[in-house]
Write an enzyme that holds these catalytic residues in place. Structure first.
Site, PDB file in Angstrom:
ATOM      1  CB  CYS A 136      64.369  -2.949  43.145  1.00 30.63           C
ATOM      2  SG  CYS A 136      63.331  -1.464  43.192  1.00 30.63           S
ATOM      3  CG  HIS A 147      67.869   0.094  41.021  1.00 29.79           C
ATOM      4  ND1 HIS A 147      67.425  -0.566  39.899  1.00 29.79           N
ATOM      5  CD2 HIS A 147      66.760   0.421  41.715  1.00 29.79           C
ATOM      6  CE1 HIS A 147      66.100  -0.630  39.906  1.00 29.79           C
ATOM      7  NE2 HIS A 147      65.680  -0.037  41.011  1.00 29.79           N
ATOM      8  CD  GLU A 177      70.685  -1.359  38.433  1.00 27.67           C
ATOM      9  OE1 GLU A 177      69.957  -0.360  38.269  1.00 27.67           O
ATOM     10  OE2 GLU A 177      70.545  -2.137  39.385  1.00 27.67           O
TER      11      GLU A 177
END
Length: 377
Positions: free
Chosen positions: A267, A351, A353
């Site tokens: 990001c 993202h 994750e």
């Protein structure tokens, strides 16, 4: 809620009492509001949820995404269509309204979220002021003036407000239904993560590929990072204008690039890598905020559904030779990733994750582990 152009929306207040100003954006996720509102990348923003029912699974102590920064540094406001209902989840330990109040987040329900979303799509993300006054007497003209007077996100190094003060290590792994969060017992790697507003699940994903992670802030020098003898470096997500953060951290990132150490950018970290190579970033009209964004991996041709949260983007036309686009958004064609010829460097705008969101991009952490293995070998 009042916008800088004079538009005012009246609804029912929730959460904290008072007034906050920020940039208004919309988020299209249908789950994970707790992770969204605790993501430091939402610093100085008011989050409008397009999904109408927010709060119906309550909140808990496990799903916060900020690592060690104060709660007040994440989202400042939450806007939703329907009033908050009683929680209905086996994991809930607190009512969403009480949680908002404890974190200092102002809530607003009963407004036409579809109309506001269309407004953002047509005019861009506006400066806004949100006020909750249970006793009434809100001066809407003054609220409009507060929105107009706010400095906005352009040229704002907000990452400096949300990174850690003191370094710390993480060995907590991903959550599992039967056991909760695991603990990394025997690390394969040591990773230094440069914090610009990191989410906890990034640290957990790193632990799940066998990496003990030392978290340092964006003011740390490249020599200090090198002295920690890491196998790789991660440049984390975060809020604000990447060009402003580059003024503070760019020299360190360029030195890390020159060292040849494996680097993963996520990001804001992805944008800072691009800037370090000489590319440019630019403000987006409405940004990308949601958990349903299709992104294509240009190397494999695979399309993955990802979480995104960013209001700036890398201009691919400014990428220098050898810095290649690796991922692309299939919503609007904007850049979503980079790879570097001859260097163990990868980065993504989204993202990986997945907190909240799908887990299609977990493979990026394994790809980073492969880079560290090859570098050590």
């Amino acid at each position: 809620m009042a916008l800088a152009d004079g538009t005012v929306f009246l609804g029912t207040g929730a959460g904290a009492v008072g007034t906050h100003v920020g940039e208004l954006c919309f988020n299209t996720a249908i789950t994970g509001y707790q992770e969204i509102l605790t993501d430091p990348s939402y610093a100085s923003q008011l989050v409008l949820f397009t999904f109408p029912h927010i709060g119906n699974v309550g909140t808990n102590a496990e799903d916060h995404e900020e690592s060690s920064v104060p709660a007040a540094t994440a989202a400042r406001g939450a806007i939703f269509r329907e009033p908050i209902t009683a929680p209905s989840s086996w994991r809930s330990t607190n009512h969403f309204d009480a949680w908002l109040k404890a974190r200092g987040i102002i809530g607003l329900s009963g407004v036409d979220t579809r109309a506001i979303t269309r407004l953002i799509r047509e005019r861009g993300m506006p400066k806004a002021a949100i006020c909750h006054a249970p006793e009434g007497g809100i001066d809407t003209d003054a609220l409009v003036e507060q929105a107009r007077a706010w400095e906005g996100l352009d040229d704002a190094d907000l990452a400096a407000d949300v990174d850690v003060d003191a370094a710390f290590d993480n060995s907590e792994q991903l959550w599992a239904a039967a056991t909760g969060y695991g603990t990394l017992e025997t690390p394969r790697f040591h990773v230094v993560l440069v914090d610009f507003g990191v989410k906890k699940n990034i640290l957990r994903n790193l632990a799940s590929i066998g990496a003990r992670t030392t978290v340092v802030n964006g003011d740390t020098s490249a020599s200090t990072i090198a002295a920690l003898k890491p196998d790789g470096v991660v440049l984390a997500n975060g809020p604000g204008d990447p060009a402003a953060t580059d003024q503070r951290s760019g020299e360190m990132i360029r030195a890390l690039i020159a060292s040849g150490i494996p680097i993963l950018g996520i990001c804001l970290g992805h944008q800072l890598l691009a800037l370090a190579f000489g590319a440019k970033t630019m403000k987006m009209a409405q940004g990308h905020h949601g958990a349903n964004h299709p992104v294509k991996d240009l190397a494999t041709g695979k399309v993955e559904i990802v979480s995104m949260n960013h209001g700036f983007t890398v201009d691919p036309a400014t990428l220098p030779e050898g810095v290649n686009e690796s991922h692309r958004s299939l919503f609007d064609g904007t850049n979503s990733g980079l790879s570097v010829a001859g260097k163990p460097i990868i980065s993504v705008q989204h993202h990986p994750e997945a907190s909240p969101g799908p887990q299609d991009s977990f493979y990026l952490f394994a790809r980073f582990a492969d880079l560290m293995d090859a570098h050590r070998g």
